[in-house]
Design a protein around this motif. Structure first.
Motif, mmCIF file in Angstrom:
data_model
loop_
_atom_site.group_PDB
_atom_site.id
_atom_site.type_symbol
_atom_site.label_atom_id
_atom_site.label_comp_id
_atom_site.label_asym_id
_atom_site.label_seq_id
_atom_site.Cartn_x
_atom_site.Cartn_y
_atom_site.Cartn_z
ATOM 1 N N TYR A 148 -12.239 -21.200 23.542
ATOM 2 C CA TYR A 148 -13.094 -20.720 24.624
ATOM 3 C C TYR A 148 -14.563 -20.774 24.209
ATOM 4 C CZ TYR A 148 -14.240 -17.740 28.665
ATOM 5 O OH TYR A 148 -14.730 -17.228 29.850
ATOM 6 N N LEU A 149 -14.886 -20.261 23.027
ATOM 7 C CA LEU A 149 -16.279 -20.240 22.578
ATOM 8 C C LEU A 149 -16.790 -21.642 22.272
ATOM 9 C CD1 LEU A 149 -16.280 -17.037 20.329
ATOM 10 C CD2 LEU A 149 -16.904 -17.263 22.743
ATOM 11 N N ASN A 150 -15.927 -22.496 21.729
ATOM 12 C CA ASN A 150 -16.344 -23.888 21.502
ATOM 13 C C ASN A 150 -16.730 -24.571 22.816
ATOM 14 O OD1 ASN A 150 -16.281 -24.522 18.680
ATOM 15 N ND2 ASN A 150 -14.049 -24.326 18.731
ATOM 16 N N HIS A 151 -15.991 -24.254 23.875
ATOM 17 C CA HIS A 151 -16.325 -24.829 25.185
ATOM 18 C C HIS A 151 -17.746 -24.455 25.590
ATOM 19 C CE1 HIS A 151 -16.076 -25.962 29.400
ATOM 20 N NE2 HIS A 151 -16.487 -24.741 29.713
ATOM 21 N N TRP A 152 -18.100 -23.172 25.411
ATOM 22 C CA TRP A 152 -19.428 -22.737 25.841
ATOM 23 C C TRP A 152 -20.523 -23.306 24.950
ATOM 24 C CZ3 TRP A 152 -19.055 -21.793 30.530
ATOM 25 C CH2 TRP A 152 -18.009 -21.041 31.067
ATOM 26 N N LEU A 153 -20.206 -23.546 23.691
ATOM 27 C CA LEU A 153 -21.190 -24.220 22.842
ATOM 28 C C LEU A 153 -21.460 -25.632 23.349
ATOM 29 C CD1 LEU A 153 -20.002 -23.047 19.302
ATOM 30 C CD2 LEU A 153 -22.211 -22.526 20.365
ATOM 31 N N THR A 154 -20.409 -26.344 23.761
ATOM 32 C CA THR A 154 -20.611 -27.703 24.283
ATOM 33 C C THR A 154 -21.369 -27.684 25.603
ATOM 34 O OG1 THR A 154 -18.497 -27.795 25.495
ATOM 35 C CG2 THR A 154 -18.488 -28.501 23.185
ATOM 36 N N ARG A 155 -21.359 -26.532 26.274
ATOM 37 C CA ARG A 155 -22.099 -26.386 27.531
ATOM 38 C C ARG A 155 -23.536 -25.922 27.292
ATOM 39 N NH1 ARG A 155 -21.427 -28.235 32.002
ATOM 40 N NH2 ARG A 155 -21.592 -26.333 33.244
ATOM 41 N N GLY A 156 -23.932 -25.821 26.027
ATOM 42 C CA GLY A 156 -25.335 -25.564 25.718
ATOM 43 C C GLY A 156 -25.751 -24.121 25.667
ATOM 44 N N PHE A 157 -24.850 -23.236 25.284
ATOM 45 C CA PHE A 157 -25.199 -21.821 25.121
ATOM 46 C C PHE A 157 -25.301 -21.469 23.645
ATOM 47 C CE2 PHE A 157 -23.173 -21.692 29.312
ATOM 48 C CZ PHE A 157 -24.024 -20.852 30.024
ATOM 49 N N VAL A 158 -26.308 -20.676 23.297
ATOM 50 C CA VAL A 158 -26.269 -19.944 22.035
ATOM 51 C C VAL A 158 -25.441 -18.695 22.300
ATOM 52 C CG1 VAL A 158 -27.618 -18.475 20.483
ATOM 53 C CG2 VAL A 158 -28.395 -20.789 20.993
ATOM 54 N N ILE A 159 -24.448 -18.455 21.453
ATOM 55 C CA ILE A 159 -23.524 -17.346 21.663
ATOM 56 C C ILE A 159 -23.829 -16.243 20.664
ATOM 57 C CG2 ILE A 159 -21.106 -16.604 21.625
ATOM 58 C CD1 ILE A 159 -20.360 -19.514 22.329
ATOM 59 N N THR A 160 -24.067 -15.052 21.166
ATOM 60 C CA THR A 160 -24.160 -13.876 20.311
ATOM 61 C C THR A 160 -22.915 -13.046 20.567
ATOM 62 O OG1 THR A 160 -25.449 -11.896 19.779
ATOM 63 C CG2 THR A 160 -25.636 -12.721 22.025
ATOM 64 N N ALA A 161 -22.145 -12.815 19.503
ATOM 65 C CA ALA A 161 -20.813 -12.213 19.633
ATOM 66 C C ALA A 161 -20.754 -10.913 18.853
ATOM 67 C CB ALA A 161 -19.748 -13.191 19.128
ATOM 68 N N THR A 162 -21.007 -9.807 19.523
ATOM 69 C CA THR A 162 -21.002 -8.507 18.863
ATOM 70 C C THR A 162 -19.600 -8.122 18.396
ATOM 71 O OG1 THR A 162 -21.603 -6.161 19.100
ATOM 72 C CG2 THR A 162 -20.672 -7.242 21.031
ATOM 73 N N ASP A 163 -19.563 -7.303 17.342
ATOM 74 C CA ASP A 163 -18.290 -6.713 16.902
ATOM 75 C C ASP A 163 -18.045 -5.374 17.595
ATOM 76 O OD1 ASP A 163 -17.747 -8.751 15.029
ATOM 77 O OD2 ASP A 163 -19.002 -7.777 13.522
ATOM 78 N N TYR A 164 -19.063 -4.765 18.163
ATOM 79 C CA TYR A 164 -19.142 -3.412 18.718
ATOM 80 C C TYR A 164 -19.386 -2.400 17.584
ATOM 81 C CZ TYR A 164 -16.456 -5.626 22.551
ATOM 82 O OH TYR A 164 -15.990 -6.471 23.524
ATOM 83 N N THR A 165 -20.160 -1.396 17.914
ATOM 84 C CA THR A 165 -20.442 -0.317 16.962
ATOM 85 C C THR A 165 -19.138 0.326 16.491
ATOM 86 O OG1 THR A 165 -22.561 0.139 18.012
ATOM 87 C CG2 THR A 165 -21.595 1.913 16.705
ATOM 88 N N GLY A 166 -19.027 0.549 15.183
ATOM 89 C CA GLY A 166 -17.840 1.180 14.618
ATOM 90 C C GLY A 166 -16.825 0.206 14.062
ATOM 91 N N MET A 167 -17.022 -1.083 14.275
ATOM 92 C CA MET A 167 -16.145 -2.094 13.672
ATOM 93 C C MET A 167 -16.911 -2.786 12.552
ATOM 94 S SD MET A 167 -13.942 -3.840 16.739
ATOM 95 C CE MET A 167 -12.654 -4.262 15.566
ATOM 96 N N GLY A 168 -16.597 -2.409 11.306
ATOM 97 C CA GLY A 168 -17.324 -2.930 10.161
ATOM 98 C C GLY A 168 -18.622 -2.202 9.904
ATOM 99 N N THR A 169 -18.827 -1.070 10.591
ATOM 100 C CA THR A 169 -20.012 -0.237 10.414
ATOM 101 C C THR A 169 -19.569 1.224 10.364
ATOM 102 O OG1 THR A 169 -20.364 -0.083 12.814
ATOM 103 C CG2 THR A 169 -21.497 -1.872 11.648
ATOM 104 N N PRO A 170 -20.430 2.136 9.895
ATOM 105 C CA PRO A 170 -20.041 3.546 9.845
ATOM 106 C C PRO A 170 -19.669 4.086 11.219
ATOM 107 C CG PRO A 170 -21.992 3.160 8.518
ATOM 108 C CD PRO A 170 -21.746 1.893 9.269
ATOM 109 N N GLY A 171 -18.740 5.048 11.218
ATOM 110 C CA GLY A 171 -18.305 5.661 12.464
ATOM 111 C C GLY A 171 -17.098 4.949 13.047
#
Length: 411
Positions: A148-171
């Motif tokens: 899915y994300l590879n498709h959007w890259l081929t469509r010319g988007f820079v993708i910023t993909a958050t992990d969400y607060t609390g995943m790999g961070t305190p809390g």
């Protein structure tokens, strides 16, 4: 002229719809929960790309979206169509309104940026668990997400993909918490503009499953959460969207019907209990839970999806509770505030896609939201795919989502 549905009447209809959907999906109780001390299923070790912030104790800027650190993403975690990729840490706000950090990945497409820069797609991921090691920027993407994300890259988007607060961070992750997840998504867009990438001001939010709820909350709050950043929000794509879950959760308690739901739905209940009791300690949710309920909510907060599966399979939800959730005054309002999907106040177009074979997030969830959005005259485009299940809707909806994003971006 059709009269808009009143709030009370609409809520009553939603309870009936959700209850009917659950009764169709449910099966007779046959619980076999692993005993305490049972070893968890091993998960792949996280790859932190030189940026492990699980125990971060440094300063957090007052400005949401301020970039704290970035590193090249480990090549094992990148995407086929990405020319380069980063792992980032940025400032945000958590479910209790406190200063927090979030991590994420940024993927840059191949080729030369168009005049004016690449548009940004803020990707909100689906459920992978709540533990730190589940953070998507530290794990290899699933085949469906990568495609899915590879498709959007081929469509010319820079993708910023958050992990969400609390995943790999305190809390702790505020699972399905609308405001927290919207901050994580919107603030990732602010952060990516501080990297050396030629970017357009235009951006869109895209999410699936848990991430569809996050994307819709982001869409509703885009102007508020990016105010003063000079960004130009254009629209949202949401597939397999959870909505009106609070109408079903208020039924939780020892009086729940003697039926078990599909494993995925049971897992969602455990994640919600873990996140909700952390965000609202004043409600003393633990006082309504059995020892088993507390143990499984604790487990949900520290594990990844495959590790929770044996505990969610054939789970009798009645065994989690000593008292009904409805014994808490205005529990519906509290749940709605925590995880409700907005049904009005959208400025830009909404693309809502649902597969009718979806048993992870059953169709009545998204379709009830569509009814609310329509009643409230929101800018909705609804697409239903009769042959698509939960992951399948990503593929089924892609051509329509392509056309939608081209239109809202003026391409």
């Amino acid at each position: 002229m059709t009269r808009p549905l009143g709030r009370r009447r609409l809520r009553a209809i939603l309870v009936v719809i959700v209850a009917a959907a659950l009764s169709v999906l449910a099966a007779p109780v046959a619980s076999a929960i692993p005993a305490p001390g049972t070893p968890l299923t091993p998960e792949p070790a996280p790859i932190w790309s030189g940026l492990d912030v699980r125990d971060y104790s440094g300063p957090i800027p007052d400005r949401d979206g301020a970039l704290i650190a970035d590193r090249p993403l480990d090549p094992r975690l990148s995407l086929r169509e990405a020319a380069r990729a980063y792992r980032v840490v940025y400032a945000t706000t958590d479910a209790r309104g406190r200063r927090a950090i979030s991590t994420g990945a940024v993927f840059v497409p191949r080729g030369q940026a168009p005049v004016g820069g690449w548009p940004v797609m803020a990707w909100a991921h689906g459920t992978v668990g709540m533990g730190d090691d589940c953070a998507p920027s530290a794990q290899v993407r699933s085949e469906s997400d990568a495609a899915y994300l590879n498709h959007w890259l081929t469509r010319g988007f820079v993708i910023t993909a958050t992990d969400y607060t609390g995943m790999g961070t305190p809390g702790l992750l505020g699972y399905l918490n609308g405001v927290e997840s919207a901050h994580s998504v919107a603030d990732s867009v602010r952060a990516v503009h501080q990297l050396p990438i030629p970017l357009s001001r235009r951006w869109v939010a895209v999410g699936h499953s848990e991430g569809a709820g996050a994307a819709l909350n982001t869409a509703r709050r885009a102007d508020e959460f990016t105010a003063g950043a000079g960004l130009d929000y254009r629209g949202v794509v949401a597939t397999g969207a959870p909505a009106n879950i609070e109408s079903a959760l208020v039924l939780g308690g020892p009086q729940f019907p003697p039926l078990t739901l599909p494993r995925a739905l049971n897992g969602y209940v455990l994640y919600i209990l873990a996140g909700f009791r952390d965000a609202r300690p004043d409600l003393r949710i633990d006082s309504l839970l059995t020892p088993l309920g507390r143990r499984l909510a604790d487990l949900a907060g520290i594990t990844c999806g495959t590790q929770l599966r044996p505990y969610a399979r054939d789970l009798d939800l009645r065994t989690l509770f000593t008292h009904p959730l409805s014994s808490i005054p205005n529990i519906y309002g509290a749940l709605r505030s925590y995880l409700g999907t907005p049904d009005n106040g959208y400025r830009e177009p909404i693309f809502l896609a649902q597969g009718l074979l979806d048993v992870n997030v059953p169709a009545p969830s998204a379709l009830s939201l569509a009814a609310q959005l329509t009643a409230n005259r929101q800018p909705l485009e609804l697409r239903v795919y009769p042959g698509a299940d939960h992951p399948g809707v990503l593929v089924a909806a892609r051509p329509d989502a392509d056309r939608f994003l081209d239109r809202v971006l003026g391409r």
